[in-house]
Motif scaffolding. Sequence first.
Motif, PDB file in Angstrom:
ATOM      1  N   GLY A   1       0.036   3.710  -2.609  1.00 32.55           N
ATOM      2  CA  GLY A   1      -1.342   4.156  -2.668  1.00 32.55           C
ATOM      3  C   GLY A   1      -1.995   3.712  -3.958  1.00 32.55           C
TER       4      GLY A   1
ATOM      5  N   SER B   1       0.816  -1.215   0.000  1.00 29.80           N
ATOM      6  CA  SER B   1       0.000   0.000   0.000  1.00 29.80           C
ATOM      7  C   SER B   1       0.847   1.261   0.000  1.00 29.80           C
TER       8      SER B   1
ATOM      9  N   GLN C   1     -14.272   8.442  -0.195  1.00 28.27           N
ATOM     10  CA  GLN C   1     -14.448   7.026  -0.489  1.00 28.27           C
ATOM     11  C   GLN C   1     -14.102   6.132   0.696  1.00 28.27           C
ATOM     12  N   VAL C   2     -13.095   6.515   1.456  1.00 30.50           N
ATOM     13  CA  VAL C   2     -12.583   5.636   2.507  1.00 30.50           C
ATOM     14  C   VAL C   2     -13.337   5.786   3.821  1.00 30.50           C
TER      15      VAL C   2
ATOM     16  N   ARG D   1      -6.100   0.414  -2.675  1.00 27.59           N
ATOM     17  CA  ARG D   1      -7.355   0.756  -2.007  1.00 27.59           C
ATOM     18  C   ARG D   1      -8.382  -0.358  -2.172  1.00 27.59           C
ATOM     19  N   THR D   2      -8.525  -0.868  -3.383  1.00 29.45           N
ATOM     20  CA  THR D   2      -9.504  -1.929  -3.628  1.00 29.45           C
ATOM     21  C   THR D   2      -9.183  -3.176  -2.813  1.00 29.45           C
TER      22      THR D   2
ATOM     23  N   ILE E   1      -4.176   6.323   2.226  1.00 30.75           N
ATOM     24  CA  ILE E   1      -4.369   6.313   0.780  1.00 30.75           C
ATOM     25  C   ILE E   1      -5.465   7.287   0.361  1.00 30.75           C
TER      26      ILE E   1
ATOM     27  N   LEU F   1      -9.806  -2.496   0.989  1.00 28.90           N
ATOM     28  CA  LEU F   1     -11.239  -2.426   1.293  1.00 28.90           C
ATOM     29  C   LEU F   1     -11.840  -3.823   1.345  1.00 28.90           C
TER      30      LEU F   1
ATOM     31  N   LEU G   1      -5.592   2.513   4.661  1.00 29.73           N
ATOM     32  CA  LEU G   1      -6.628   3.116   3.823  1.00 29.73           C
ATOM     33  C   LEU G   1      -6.772   4.607   4.113  1.00 29.73           C
TER      34      LEU G   1
ATOM     35  N   GLU H   1      -5.451   3.047  -6.713  1.00 30.73           N
ATOM     36  CA  GLU H   1      -6.683   2.274  -6.788  1.00 30.73           C
ATOM     37  C   GLU H   1      -6.472   0.809  -6.443  1.00 30.73           C
TER      38      GLU H   1
END
Length: 566
Positions: A492, A489, A529-530, A497-498, A524, A501, A521, A494
């Motif tokens: 950072g 991570s 969104q987070v 993050r995906t 990131i 999550l 997260l 997408e």
Amino acid sequence: MGEREGTLLPLLLAGALAASGTLAACAERDEPAEARPEASVDDATRALAADPRLKLLLAPCAESGPYVADTADTTAILVEALERGRTDPLKAAKNELAACGEPCLREVRRSLERHWNDPDGTNFVRNAVDVAYQAEGPTARELVVRALSHRNEGVRNLALRALALHGEAEDYDRVLALLDVGGEAARTTGVPLLHALDPDRAEALYLQWIEDGTFEEGWELFAPLLAASDRPETVAFARDQRADLPLALRPFLAAAAARAGDELALADLRDLLRSPDSEIARGLAITAARAAELWDELEWSLLSDPSGRYRVLAAEAVARAPETEARNGLLRAASNDPDPGVRAVCLTARLERGDEGARDLALAALDGDTAAALDGSLRVLRAGWDDDPELADRAAALLVERAEALAHRPLSERGPLLHALGLVPRREAARFLVELARVETGELQNLPVHRWLLLRAGNAGGEGQEYLLEQLDVETDPVRRLDLIEAGSARGGEAARTRLLALLEDPETNPFEAVYAAERLARIGPTEQVLPALKRAALRMQDYTARTALNCLLWNWYPAPRAGAR
């Protein structure tokens, strides 16, 4: 399990949690003790509780109750973080607000006005200017101009630096006024800024300072700007007055006149570039020729100046000049310079220009053993491998081959080589480091070897990140999974993050691992969104200690706006 063993196991876990501060955190809760679920006692939880990364997240915090802030209004939360956010949350909030554009900047502007006259509001104003510094648009400019009149000198100086991006000609007098009341930092930023705002007015002022013999401490700030000038009045002054001026100015005015075609001035500049008695004169003349874009006057400086530092300056100038065959020839000739800095500049420029011969030279330099030598070689190669993917493939293959040949040597001796391998943006580099991490033991640079190697692999670009995140599907050791989460991570984006999550929402994820994934997260982002996902995770978390840690994390990263703040 015997009766005694059944009694000791929860106590052992309690000891691990107490070491991380979580028992103290539990003592602060107002939740009835009987409502708390029993702590998990599996080996994974014990190992995670003892990990330094989790200890920080499981430690007591000032605000640990359920997170009840309205996650629908993330802009208000980010603006609140400008006042109350700690280092990492504050940095993230600045970046997000700047990227958000006009709607967020208008909220920052309104909040700045509320803090303007507050004796304790200076930090908020400074943070607001930082946001505007990174942003674009009319509100960012309004905010910067407003900050020029703040009572705090540090805020004014920060606004001056931001005005380099947002300034307009009408700001000239504002900046000039600040030179009289500001300190050295204001002059260092403000003197060249005047030229960016209004070149004609600024150059007239600079020449007046020279004629009057005033503001001598600022001459070096504007001399390169005069060297690059095409303004007739400046060129005439340079032609007529340069011989009577001190050395700090003479090369720059000679360059200005030479740029305009004055042969005598060009001869003066050449004499200064080759001055056998004054290293200072040569250095100033190189800087002047660079500023005036007299690139071809730097041949002697690049190939023959006795100072390696000055040869680097000349190499940088030739490397930035428009490409010609003659300049390419100079770069090739200087690629064997004894100074590594000169070689690096020349090879980098040649790679950027697609010079085939530079590839082999740059790859051959990967045989160095020191961290400085290897990092220098990779900085050169990096200039070429975006446009030439094969270059990165060859670099990774060469470093892997070297690492395999040196496998018998202590890991500490191989450290620079392995670090260099991690900087190559290729899946093969990450794969080699991950596989090595599975068999090596001990510590390196005060970190467990597995973690150290995976952090190196995390540098290996998008392909390296993809490989690390894939390993979460097969790795079962709880601490090594943390290493994968940390390294995977670090960039950072997408993909990370995906994946995180998904971990956070998976009921099979260890609660403490979920806490660590949540922290990554938060780093990131983006908040919009987070944050809702983190809040949902805290609400459904069954493990008391993990739930408390998640709430601490939420309050720390996303402070709720206070009533009436907007």
